[in-house]
Design an enzyme around this catalytic site. Structure first.
Site, PDB file in Angstrom:
ATOM      1  N   GLU A  80     -77.008   1.208  29.579  1.00 47.47           N
ATOM      2  CA  GLU A  80     -76.257   1.968  28.576  1.00 47.47           C
ATOM      3  C   GLU A  80     -76.869   3.359  28.499  1.00 47.47           C
ATOM      4  OE1 GLU A  80     -75.066   2.898  24.072  1.00 47.47           O
ATOM      5  OE2 GLU A  80     -77.044   2.179  24.593  1.00 47.47           O
TER       6      GLU A  80
ATOM      7  N   ASP B 233     -80.025  -1.645  26.384  1.00 52.62           N
ATOM      8  CA  ASP B 233     -79.554  -0.761  25.320  1.00 52.62           C
ATOM      9  C   ASP B 233     -80.369   0.530  25.296  1.00 52.62           C
ATOM     10  OD1 ASP B 233     -78.005  -0.374  22.769  1.00 52.62           O
ATOM     11  OD2 ASP B 233     -80.022  -0.343  21.926  1.00 52.62           O
TER      12      ASP B 233
HETATM   13  C1  GLC Z   1     -76.711   1.572  21.302  1.00 54.96           C
HETATM   14  C2  GLC Z   1     -75.718   0.622  20.677  1.00 54.96           C
HETATM   15  C3  GLC Z   1     -75.460   1.030  19.255  1.00 54.96           C
HETATM   16  C4  GLC Z   1     -76.771   1.033  18.500  1.00 54.96           C
HETATM   17  C5  GLC Z   1     -77.791   1.927  19.208  1.00 54.96           C
HETATM   18  C6  GLC Z   1     -79.159   1.770  18.623  1.00 54.96           C
HETATM   19  O1  GLC Z   1     -76.189   2.851  21.414  1.00 54.96           O
HETATM   20  O2  GLC Z   1     -74.536   0.578  21.428  1.00 54.96           O
HETATM   21  O3  GLC Z   1     -74.539   0.182  18.636  1.00 54.96           O
HETATM   22  O4  GLC Z   1     -76.566   1.470  17.190  1.00 54.96           O
HETATM   23  O5  GLC Z   1     -77.900   1.583  20.565  1.00 54.96           O
HETATM   24  O6  GLC Z   1     -79.684   0.513  18.955  1.00 54.96           O
END
Ligand code: GLC
Ligand code: CA
Length: 557
Positions: free
Chosen positions: A243, A201
């Site tokens: 991500e 993430d």
């Molecule tokens: C990523 C997740 C999102 C979350 C963010 C902070 O972007 O997809 O849902 O709020 O991280 O952890």
């Protein structure tokens, strides 16, 4: 073991909290999810991506982790998780989970210890502290509707701490070797538990350096290479998924030389598909796919239409962002942090043809497709709910109360089920749509004709052809801006994909196309016809897949 299994995977993203409640307390759980594995297997997906389920105060739906090695008891125990994992594996389904490594919840014991530890100590320096809120001014604020600064004052430490997301999510300090080791321990905990991959993430924000955007720093890539060496050295065919929501070139750098992440999410594709659907023009899709076609061996994009967040427009030009917001978020409640907080079906006006066309492109463009739960049955959203809750409502299983999500009352920690006249569970639900490949004798005609049945058929067709997951892509010049035509090709097979993005019938001149061997019925929309000259006639808003034998007569774009 199937090598590089993720190249051919079809991923389904879900939150255990909102999928199915197994014990009647109004909260989805692992016992409930386990009961729904047959649905997922019959839909045809091959891998589940579970949104965060570790212990958390749920102020960011679990992306605020309070304990990395504990399942939130509201979803079950670690033993329940293991039972679920075994049951998924027994059906041939892989399972990917989250590694939220950039930050923790402020409720995490590491943060509680850090704020009380002496300044300068290693314990304190698990997080990033400062006496002023002026440092790292080059880093943008991501959640700009909720936060005005990346620094927050902590009255206990009497110092500012750094947070790229909500202020209750302090960023871990990757300059501290103990943090780097602690994150590796967490990664190994879940890999040892048997998960097939980890979604990293917010992984572009790990380090901070003055005078930079604090994104994509070389130190971040160095740490990713370290994680990858551990995965390769000890865990065989497990995957790391990045991500990273940046430009195509920057996102691509998270593959490294094939020595960082196996998979990166392809964020730039989503706005291009939405823009193409709105304008009826294909070129934007071809352009972004061309610029991202070249990835190191063994690497793969993850493509998606929607996910659990808003449609991010932060990498768009101002003009394109304005166009997309005006087209898709006319009501200000549909907007969040410069993005669009809506699900797929409502985005495209609940137009079955547009939903299917979008899925047909998702399943045939390069990359591993990721389906956001509920989109396969055309679920809606609720813009009256705060933040991203409106697109995180319970899965709609039946027309019964709560959509069959729970036998009890929906817990206040779960967004209420959608029950508006258009998208409510009374009409949009799994039971009303066909499971599986749609060929089952007991499926009624209306269930066979449902959106869910079409999506399942596309998935099953895709899975029969490795060219979709592994093939090269060549765009064809069909001299018509409304049409997108490309060939996916491996040494063994070639598949021609033609999409008509316009509202009118479009003819594909036969001289621009290779001879068609077989129509892979069905992709999206009415079947294509041929006219007297052999030209293919494409119905409005449709997509067709054909097996082709030879590439002799291609006119590459
Ligand atoms: C990523 C997740 C999102 C979350 C963010 C902070 O972007 O997809 O849902 O709020 O991280 O952890
Ligand atoms: Ca429950």
């Amino acid at each position: 073991m199937n090598s590089e299994w993720y190249m051919d995977a079809v991923i389904y993203a879900l939150h255990v909290k909102t999928f199915f409640d197994g014990n009647g307390d109004g909260i989805g759980d692992f016992a409930g999810l386990t009961l729904k594995l047959d649905y997922l297997a019959s839909l045809g997906v091959t891998c589940l991506w579970l949104l965060p389920f570790c212990e958390s105060p749920l102020r960011d739906d679990g992306y605020d982790v309070a304990h990395y090695e504990r399942v939130d008891p509201r979803y079950g125990s670690l033993a329940d998780f293991r039972r679920f994992l075994d049951a998924a594996h027994a059906r041939g389904l892989r399972v990917v989970t989250e590694l939220v490594l950039n930050h923790t919840s402020d409720a995490h014991p590491w943060f509680q210890a850090a704020r009380r530890a002496p300044a300068g100590s290693s314990k304190r320096n698990f997080y990033v502290w400062s006496d002023t809120d002026r440092r790292y001014a080059g880093a943008r604020v991501i959640f700009r509707d909720a936060e005005t600064s990346n620094w927050a004052w902590d009255p206990i430490a009497r110092a500012y701490y750094w947070h790229r997301f909500f202020s209750h999510q302090p960023d871990l300090n990757f300059d501290n070797p103990r943090v780097r080791r602690a994150v590796i321990k967490v990664m190994r905990f879940w890999l040892d538990a048997g998960v097939d991959g980890l979604r990293l993430d917010a992984v572009s924000h790990l380090y901070e350096r003055e005078g930079t955007s604090c994104d994509n720093l070389p130190e971040t890539h160095e740490y990713l290479r370290e994680l990858r060496r551990i995965v390769d050295g000890h865990y065989g065919d497990r995957v790391l998924i990045a991500e990273v929501n940046q430009s195509p070139a920057v996102t691509r750098s998270y593959f490294g030389e094939g020595d960082e992440c196996h998979i990166c999410f392809h964020f730039p594709l989503v706005p291009r598909i939405l823009a193409a659907l709105r304008r009826g023009e294909a070129s934007g899709i071809a352009d972004v796919v061309r610029t991202t076609a070249d990835v190191p061996a063994g690497c793969q994009w993850a493509v998606f239409l929607r996910n659990h967040d808003d449609v991010s427009l932060s990498a768009e030009t101002a003009a394109e962002r304005d166009f997309l917001l005006a087209s898709y978020a006319p009501d200000s409640r549909m907007r969040l942090n410069q993005g669009i907080r809506r699900r797929l079906a409502p985005l495209v006006g609940n137009d079955r043809r547009r939903i299917e066309l979008a899925f047909a492109l998702l399943f045939s463009l390069p990359g591993t497709p990721v389906i956001y739960y509920g989109d396969e049955i055309g679920m809606g959203d609720n813009v009256a709910l705060p933040d991203r809750d409106g697109l995180r409502t319970p899965m709609q299983w039946t027309a019964d109360a709560t959509g069959g999500f729970t036998t009890g009352a929906v817990s206040p920690i779960v967004p209420p089920p959608i029950d508006d006249p258009e998208f409510g569970y009374q009409t949009v639900n799994v039971a009303a749509q066909s499971l599986g490949d749609g060929a089952r004798d007991d499926a009624s005609a209306s269930r066979r004709a449902s959106l869910g049945a079409s999506i399942a058929r596309m998935i099953h067709t895709r899975r029969k052809h490795r060219a979709f997951g592994r093939g090269t892509i060549e765009f064809l010049d069909v001299r018509n801006p409304h049409l997108l035509a490309f060939v996916r090709r491996t040494a063994d097979e070639s598949i021609l994909v033609v999409a008509n993005l316009s509202d009118a019938v479009q003819l594909v001149a036969c001289d621009g196309l290779p001879p068609v061997e077989r129509h892979l019925a069905p992709a999206a929309g009415e079947p294509a016809g041929t006219d007297a000259n052999g030209s293919i006639s494409m119905q409005p808003i449709s997509c067709q897949w054909f097996e082709i034998s030879s590439l002799r007569s291609l006119t590459p774009a």
